[in-house]
Motif scaffolding. Structure first.
Motif, short mmCIF file in Angstrom:
data_model
loop_
_atom_site.label_atom_id
_atom_site.label_comp_id
_atom_site.label_asym_id
_atom_site.label_seq_id
_atom_site.Cartn_x
_atom_site.Cartn_y
_atom_site.Cartn_z
N THR A 564 8.64 19.22 3.49
CA THR A 564 7.96 20.24 2.74
C THR A 564 8.54 21.71 2.35
OG1 THR A 564 5.86 19.28 3.80
CG2 THR A 564 5.44 21.46 2.71
N LEU A 567 11.24 20.99 -0.24
CA LEU A 567 10.72 20.75 -1.39
C LEU A 567 10.21 21.88 -2.02
CD1 LEU A 567 8.76 17.32 -0.96
CD2 LEU A 567 11.11 17.72 -2.17
N ALA A 568 9.71 23.00 -1.17
CA ALA A 568 9.37 24.41 -1.75
C ALA A 568 10.54 24.90 -2.20
CB ALA A 568 8.65 25.20 -0.47
N PHE A 571 11.11 23.50 -6.06
CA PHE A 571 10.10 23.50 -7.00
C PHE A 571 9.35 25.10 -6.85
CE2 PHE A 571 10.00 19.20 -6.42
CZ PHE A 571 10.00 18.45 -7.45
N ASP A 575 4.46 25.56 -9.58
CA ASP A 575 4.23 24.12 -9.89
C ASP A 575 3.22 23.69 -8.68
OD1 ASP A 575 6.12 23.90 -11.82
OD2 ASP A 575 7.79 23.87 -10.26
N TYR A 576 2.93 22.28 -8.76
CA TYR A 576 2.13 21.56 -7.68
C TYR A 576 2.81 20.94 -6.79
CZ TYR A 576 -1.82 22.93 -10.97
OH TYR A 576 -2.69 23.48 -11.85
N LEU A 577 2.76 21.16 -5.56
CA LEU A 577 3.58 20.42 -4.48
C LEU A 577 2.32 20.17 -3.47
CD1 LEU A 577 6.08 19.40 -3.14
CD2 LEU A 577 6.15 21.66 -1.95
N THR A 578 2.22 18.53 -3.54
CA THR A 578 1.12 18.00 -2.52
C THR A 578 1.77 16.63 -1.73
OG1 THR A 578 0.68 16.33 -4.25
CG2 THR A 578 -0.37 18.49 -4.43
N PHE A 585 5.19 12.29 -1.49
CA PHE A 585 4.79 13.40 -1.79
C PHE A 585 4.86 13.60 -3.42
CE2 PHE A 585 6.04 14.55 2.44
CZ PHE A 585 5.50 15.85 2.89
N ALA A 587 5.29 16.25 -6.77
CA ALA A 587 5.47 17.27 -7.29
C ALA A 587 5.11 17.35 -8.81
CB ALA A 587 6.89 17.86 -6.94
N VAL A 604 16.33 17.45 -5.70
CA VAL A 604 15.53 17.07 -4.57
C VAL A 604 16.35 15.94 -3.59
CG1 VAL A 604 13.39 15.44 -3.78
CG2 VAL A 604 12.96 17.26 -5.46
N TYR A 629 10.11 9.64 -11.80
CA TYR A 629 9.32 10.77 -12.51
C TYR A 629 9.12 10.12 -13.60
CZ TYR A 629 13.66 12.00 -14.97
OH TYR A 629 14.58 12.14 -16.01
#
Length: 703
Positions: A564, A567-568, A571, A575-578, A585, A587, A604, A629
């Motif tokens: 996590t 990835l932060a 992005f 952006d949305y990171l879930t 995950f 993104a 990534v 993607y």
């Protein structure tokens, strides 16, 4: 006094009409009035009257050749048969109703019949068949946007899934039903949802909270007056009191349930309550009485094919034999019970039988067999309710508590208003009676009544003020609980980032804005947009299972937290990171140029593969990830706007292509050239074929 006479007169006239033979009424009574009368009689538990009215409706329908009424009559006859636990008879009537509703294209009637047919299969423990018909009903209700029926069907689905041991899905279904019933203000629906959620908590071992839910349901049932629901609530409350060791209250509520089930002539439900009574007598040491009761239940359940009840009765019988030191009988009953539970697909009941078998083997000092049974029981229990599912159910619990507290406040308001109305009514009746009897003391009475009224009003004012303060405090608590619920339900507890639900709540607005920017450009309204694309990345850790298998789940959790953080770094905060689930995950890069998507995907992959992950024991673990993607808008001419679920499925198909090619890379769909390409059926194989035909623009990179 006048109102009382009018009401009494109307009631007498209505009763006389009901007693008249149907020929005297001329068979011209509208069928919808009869339908209301049947439902009211059934709700009150007067099944004799319900059967008589259904027969009248059936006779009226056939004599008038009213096809709708014929279908409705079959449906009502089926509902009456279900109340009496005559499931085969109910199925015959429902199949006739379904055929008629199909010919008439009566979608609402068809959905109702499908749902009830599914419930007959549920009561016979044929759960796959039950789900098939209940889902058919749900599909029609959703097309009609019938929220009340949708919520009731969610309850039905939850009941079947619970029996199958799918507790997380069952909790979600019951929670959805509770939310819709609360939105509609449907008190009987709220009671049913609370009852079902309470039963789920009972099965999961949270007996105290389950008792609270059942008691809340009983309060509402007492107001609505549905005799069957009252009996069900009394039975569950009695059973829980028994489990908690309060045998006096247990007997009180179980006997009330028995009385209710007998009143509506429901033999299966009566035997269900009798099985609880047998278990109560067993716990009190009355073994002979318990044996007589449970043997009768088993015999009738075998004869009537009450399969789910039969499995429960075998369990009580086996436990009774165990307490009587009759190990062979206990083992035989366990074997028969396990066989029945497996035939019913009731995984939780299988686990309970295996746990009881452990006790029997231990008493016989057969420790090897006891260990084997214990392993089977633990395997089934873990399959039914693992840590992830417990966490998801806990999240749903916060939402349930929010609605339950709000419902309690509503009931408190109604109770306050009702108490005040009753007091006023009692005062009025008393005053009228005294005026009629003691006319000579009128002046004295008025003075005295005035004084009493002043004191009473003062006391009522104090009570109202106290209740108002209580309501204010409960509203504050409700707001706090709501805020806690929002935080819990939208955040992944392990990683601290948003979860799938949060993303699904937000994404539609972004997709709509992106599509509008492109459409305005194609229509000549604006210049070609820059930074107007949405790119959805599906990211999956490669061979993540080996981390858990070799180093344990704590190490796996540590890797997910570090992933996590990495990835932060790729992005943006906008952006949305879930966390999508497990090691997956999602993104969403918002409002970028799709030409930047390959760069982000490669970053990534590099951030994961280039630096080893630090494990809690100090060791390092190197691994990689795969990325798929999809860009949005997808179609080159923007003529079609695929749904969010379709977009996720495309990214997932691209991810699968990376996995199949050896992992540690990325694949993405930049755009779809032809509007005839059906995105809903996109698979890795079709993606490759469409790329070869130049129907899609595919970009990829593998190590």
């Amino acid at each position: 006094m006048f109102n009382f006479n009018v009401i009494t007169g109307c009631a007498l006239v209505y009763a006389m009409l009901l007693c008249l033979p149907i020929q005297a009424q001329g068979l011209d009574q509208p069928s919808d009035i009869l339908l209301q009368q049947i439902a009211a009689a059934r709700n009150k538990g007067d099944m004799s009257l319900a059967d008589e009215l259904a027969a009248r409706l059936n006779q009226y329908a056939h004599q008038s050749n009213d096809l709708n009424a014929i279908a409705d009559a079959n449906y009502q006859l089926a509902r009456n048969a279900m109340e009496r636990n005559r499931y085969q008879q109910a199925q015959d009537h429902l199949n006739a109703a379904i055929s008629a509703y199909q010919d008439l294209d009566n979608q609402n009637g068809l959905a109702n019949a499908y749902r009830q047919l599914g419930l007959t299969y549920r009561y016979q423990a044929n759960y796959p068949q039950a789900l098939e018909y209940i889902y058919l009903a749900m599909q029609i209700y959703q097309q009609m946007d019938n929220k009340s029926a949708i919520s009731s069907t969610h309850n039905s689905i939850g009941l079947v899934l619970e029996k199958l041991g799918q507790y997380e899905a069952a909790a979600q279904a019951h929670q959805k039903a509770l939310e819709i019933h609360y939105e509609l203000g449907d008190q009987q629906g709220i009671a049913s949802a609370l009852y079902n959620l309470g039963d789920l908590r009972r099965v999961m071992g949270d007996r105290e909270l389950a008792l609270v839910y059942f008691q809340d349901a009983l309060k509402i049932d007492s107001v609505t007056g549905n005799l069957k629901n009252l009996a069900y609530s009394h039975h569950k409350i009695g059973y829980l009191y028994m489990v908690l060791g309060d045998f006096d209250n247990a007997r009180l509520h179980i006997n009330q349930a028995l009385s209710g089930f007998k009143q509506i002539s429901a033999p299966r439900d009566t035997d269900w309550a009798l099985s609880s009574l047998a278990e109560l007598e067993m716990k009190l040491g009355n073994f002979d009485l318990a044996r007589d009761i449970i043997d009768g239940v088993i015999l009738r359940a075998q004869t009537q094919q009450y399969n789910s009840l039969l499995a429960d009765a075998y369990y009580v019988s086996a436990e009774l034999a165990y307490l009587q030191d009759n190990s062979q009988t206990a083992a035989d009953q366990i074997d028969m019970g396990l066989q029945q539970a497996r035939a019913n697909h009731e995984r939780q009941k299988e686990a309970e039988f295996e746990a009881l078998r452990v006790k029997v083997h231990v008493k016989n000092e057969a420790y090897k067999q006891a260990f084997e049974s214990l392993q089977r029981e633990k395997h089934i229990s873990e399959e039914i309710l693992n840590t992830k599912r417990i966490g998801n159910i806990a999240n749903l619990q916060a939402q349930t508590e929010f609605i339950r507290r709000a419902q309690q406040i509503e009931l408190l308001k109604k109770e306050t208003a009702l108490q005040k109305a009753n007091i006023e009514q009692q005062n009025l009746s008393r005053n009228l009676w005294i005026l009629a009897v003691i006319a000579s003391f009128l002046l004295l009475f008025l003075l005295y009544s005035r004084r009493v009224q002043i004191k009473l009003n003062k006391r009522l004012g104090e009570q109202v003020e106290q209740r108002t303060q209580e309501l204010k405090q409960k509203n504050i608590e409700l707001q706090i609980a709501y805020q806690e619920m929002e935080t819990i339900s939208l955040t992944d507890q392990l990683t601290g980032i948003h979860n799938r639900r949060y993303l699904e709540n937000q994404i539609d607005a972004d997709l709509e804005q992106s599509l509008r920017l492109h459409q305005d450009w194609l229509a000549g309204k604006t210049d070609k947009p820059v930074h107007a694309d949405i790119v959805v990345f599906m990211i999956d850790m490669d061979r993540f299972k080996s981390i858990n298998d070799i180093h344990g789940h704590v190490a796996g959790d540590a890797v997910l937290i570090q992933l996590t953080q990495r990835l932060a770094q790729v992005f943006r905060q906008s952006d949305y990171l879930t966390r999508w689930g497990g090691e997956e995950f999602v993104a969403v890069a918002r409002f970028i140029n799709r030409d930047d998507a390959p760069v982000l995907a490669q970053r990534v992959v590099d951030h994961v593969a280039q630096t080893p992950f630090q494990l809690p024991n100090g060791a390092e673990y190197s691994t990689s990830c795969s990325v798929g993607y999809a860009c949005y808008p997808l179609y080159a001419d923007n003529s079609i706007a695929p749904k969010w679920n379709t977009l996720i499925s495309i990214a997932d198909a691209c991810l699968y292509m990376v996995k199949s090619a050896g992992r540690n890379g990325w694949v993405g769909i930049d755009k779809v050239q032809e509007s005839t390409v059906p995105l809903e059926v996109m698979t890795p194989e079709k993606i490759l074929n469409w790329q070869n035909d130049k129907k899609v623009v595919l970009k990829r990179s593998f190590k």
